[in-house]
Design a protein around this motif. Structure first.
Motif, short mmCIF file in Angstrom:
data_model
loop_
_atom_site.label_atom_id
_atom_site.label_comp_id
_atom_site.label_asym_id
_atom_site.label_seq_id
_atom_site.Cartn_x
_atom_site.Cartn_y
_atom_site.Cartn_z
N TYR A 253 0.83 -1.20 0.00
CA TYR A 253 0.00 0.00 0.00
C TYR A 253 0.87 1.26 0.00
O TYR A 253 2.05 1.23 0.36
CB TYR A 253 -0.93 -0.01 1.23
CG TYR A 253 -1.53 -1.36 1.50
CD1 TYR A 253 -2.51 -1.88 0.65
CD2 TYR A 253 -1.11 -2.12 2.59
CE1 TYR A 253 -3.06 -3.14 0.89
CE2 TYR A 253 -1.66 -3.38 2.82
CZ TYR A 253 -2.63 -3.89 1.97
OH TYR A 253 -3.16 -5.13 2.20
N SER A 278 -8.82 -6.13 3.38
CA SER A 278 -9.48 -6.47 2.11
C SER A 278 -9.91 -5.27 1.26
O SER A 278 -10.63 -5.43 0.30
CB SER A 278 -10.72 -7.34 2.40
OG SER A 278 -11.62 -6.65 3.26
N LYS A 280 -9.76 -2.89 -1.65
CA LYS A 280 -9.13 -3.08 -2.96
C LYS A 280 -8.69 -1.77 -3.63
O LYS A 280 -7.66 -1.70 -4.27
CB LYS A 280 -10.09 -3.83 -3.89
CG LYS A 280 -10.52 -5.19 -3.36
CD LYS A 280 -9.33 -6.11 -3.11
CE LYS A 280 -9.78 -7.47 -2.60
NZ LYS A 280 -8.63 -8.35 -2.27
N ASP A 281 -9.50 -0.74 -3.51
CA ASP A 281 -9.19 0.53 -4.17
C ASP A 281 -7.95 1.16 -3.51
O ASP A 281 -7.90 1.34 -2.30
CB ASP A 281 -10.38 1.48 -4.06
CG ASP A 281 -10.13 2.78 -4.80
OD1 ASP A 281 -9.59 3.71 -4.16
OD2 ASP A 281 -10.46 2.85 -5.99
N GLU A 282 -6.95 1.53 -4.33
CA GLU A 282 -5.70 2.04 -3.78
C GLU A 282 -5.90 3.35 -3.01
O GLU A 282 -5.28 3.56 -1.96
CB GLU A 282 -4.68 2.25 -4.90
CG GLU A 282 -4.11 0.94 -5.45
CD GLU A 282 -2.94 1.19 -6.38
OE1 GLU A 282 -2.60 2.38 -6.60
OE2 GLU A 282 -2.36 0.21 -6.87
N GLN A 285 -7.45 2.48 0.23
CA GLN A 285 -6.44 1.82 1.08
C GLN A 285 -5.62 2.87 1.82
O GLN A 285 -5.41 2.79 3.02
CB GLN A 285 -5.51 0.95 0.22
CG GLN A 285 -6.15 -0.29 -0.34
CD GLN A 285 -5.22 -0.99 -1.32
OE1 GLN A 285 -4.13 -0.50 -1.62
NE2 GLN A 285 -5.66 -2.13 -1.84
#
Length: 402
Positions: A253, A278, A280-282, A285
């Protein structure tokens, strides 16, 4: 807890606390008062009831939420406590740390009262005695002046008076054998200043240390294209041209450098924290992990006794929200539950203390009334014996006289 402003927390450090902390989790200064015994007392309580009578006048002038103290204990024969020496205006109290370059260890060895007009050379035997050295051992002295924003630890001239060296009450002297300080090539950190400099830059400020090492070794500053991998404990921090602005890599990340330090520290202690993360979208995150780091930072700098029940409730809700995205925070929940119990216990202890204080005052009042009653009865008996029978309490003053 709503009446917290009525109380002051008194934190009392002892020699034992200094010995336990210095060289382990404390290198600069003397003690972390957050890790010593503390007492919560009413601000109106006189200090003599708290067994620190001489501080009452000095502290009544300022309303403080916390008061950090050092308990000076002198031991005589059989390790029995004895009164501390009478301190004159000429006396200053210095604390001493011993540095061993062979082991790269710093330890607290004691304290001494010295005359401001005296010179270190005159008390070298006493300083050696603190470390268990021979009285005539040649030693080097360094004053630990400050560590923020930059470290300053300088040589103390043994032939100059303490006053002229600007040493004052509470100052810290680091010392070591002169023969060790002279072996520059034998030890990586041959003297106390170089060791403290290493600790400051490598352990406390690692980014500063890496920059400094590059300057010392004349290495060119890496360009954005050539930046490689920087070791960072159990994780790897990488920089690349594709990194979001102001972000560095933590695990898989992108987060701010400030957040990465705390996130990595958590990972080193609680290794399963991010296993099931969990999101997913950077972008999400990054936002969530930085929010989590900010949350942990806030909780880490909040003292337990200052935490109100509502704060603990909101923190519990936040933990549940972070768990929804896969963060494993059982360790945090246990800590919050413990904090709740500590707060309840603290409230009960305060109530008990108040009751005990009220009881002591009540008993003192009862003793005063009993003593007054005994005295009054004795006086009544004496006066009754001397009173004539011709005049009663309800009679006119001059009955039978006119």
């Amino acid at each position: 807890m709503a009446k917290a402003h009525l109380y002051t927390t008194v934190k009392v450090a002892r020699d034992e606390d200094l010995m336990e902390q210095i060289g382990r989790d404390k290198y600069f200064d003397l003690v972390d008062h957050n890790k010593v015994r503390s007492f919560r007392i009413k601000r109106q309580m006189p200090f003599n009831l708290f067994k620190v009578g001489h501080l009452r006048e000095a502290t009544n002038k300022v309303k403080v939420a916390e008061l950090n103290l050092f308990l000076e204990v002198e031991l005589g024969q059989g390790l029995r406590p004895i009164p501390p020496p009478v301190k004159s205006a000429e006396d200053i109290l210095l604390f001493f740390k011993l540095y061993d370059p062979l082991k790269e260890e710093l330890s607290y060895v004691g304290r001494l009262y010295v005359k401001a007009s005296g010179m270190p050379m005159e008390i070298l035997a006493k300083i050696n005695g603190l470390a268990g050295f021979a009285p005539d051992e040649d030693i080097e002295l360094f004053e630990e002046i400050k560590y923020e924003p930059d470290l300053m630890c300088e040589v103390v001239n043994k032939m100059v008076t303490f006053r002229d060296s600007e040493l004052e009450d509470g100052d810290i002297i680091c010392f070591q054998k002169s023969s060790q300080a002279e072996c520059c090539g034998q030890f990586e950190h041959p003297d106390a200043p170089s060791f403290l400099d290493f600790v400051d830059y490598y352990q406390i400020k690692p980014e500063h240390y890496r920059k400094r090492r590059r300057l010392i070794s004349s290495e060119p500053e890496p360009t954005e294209r050539s930046r490689g991998t920087i070791s960072g404990g159990s994780t790897t921090q990488t920089h690349s041209a594709n990194a979001p602005a102001g972000k560095i890599r933590f695990l898989a990340y992108w987060v701010s450098s400030e957040a990465s330090l705390l996130l990595e520290k958590i990972l080193n202690i609680h290794k399963d924290t991010y296993t099931n993360f969990s999101m997913k979208d950077e972008n999400l995150q990054t936002v969530l992990l930085e929010s989590f780091a900010a949350f942990i930072e806030t909780m880490s700098t909040t003292k337990v006794y200052e935490v109100q029940e509502e704060v603990l409730r909101r923190a519990t809700v936040s933990v549940k929200d972070f768990e929804l995205v896969g963060l494993e925070l059982s360790w945090m929940k246990k800590r919050l539950e413990t904090a709740k119990k500590v707060n309840k216990c603290t409230e009960s202890r305060i109530y008990v203390d108040l009751c005990e204080t009220a009881l002591k005052v009540g008993r003192a009042k009862v003793r005063e009334l009993e003593e007054g009653l005994v005295k009054a009865k004795a006086e009544l008996e004496d006066w009754s014996t001397d009173l004539p029978n011709s005049l009663a309490a309800n009679d006119y003053l001059l009955r039978d006289v006119v």
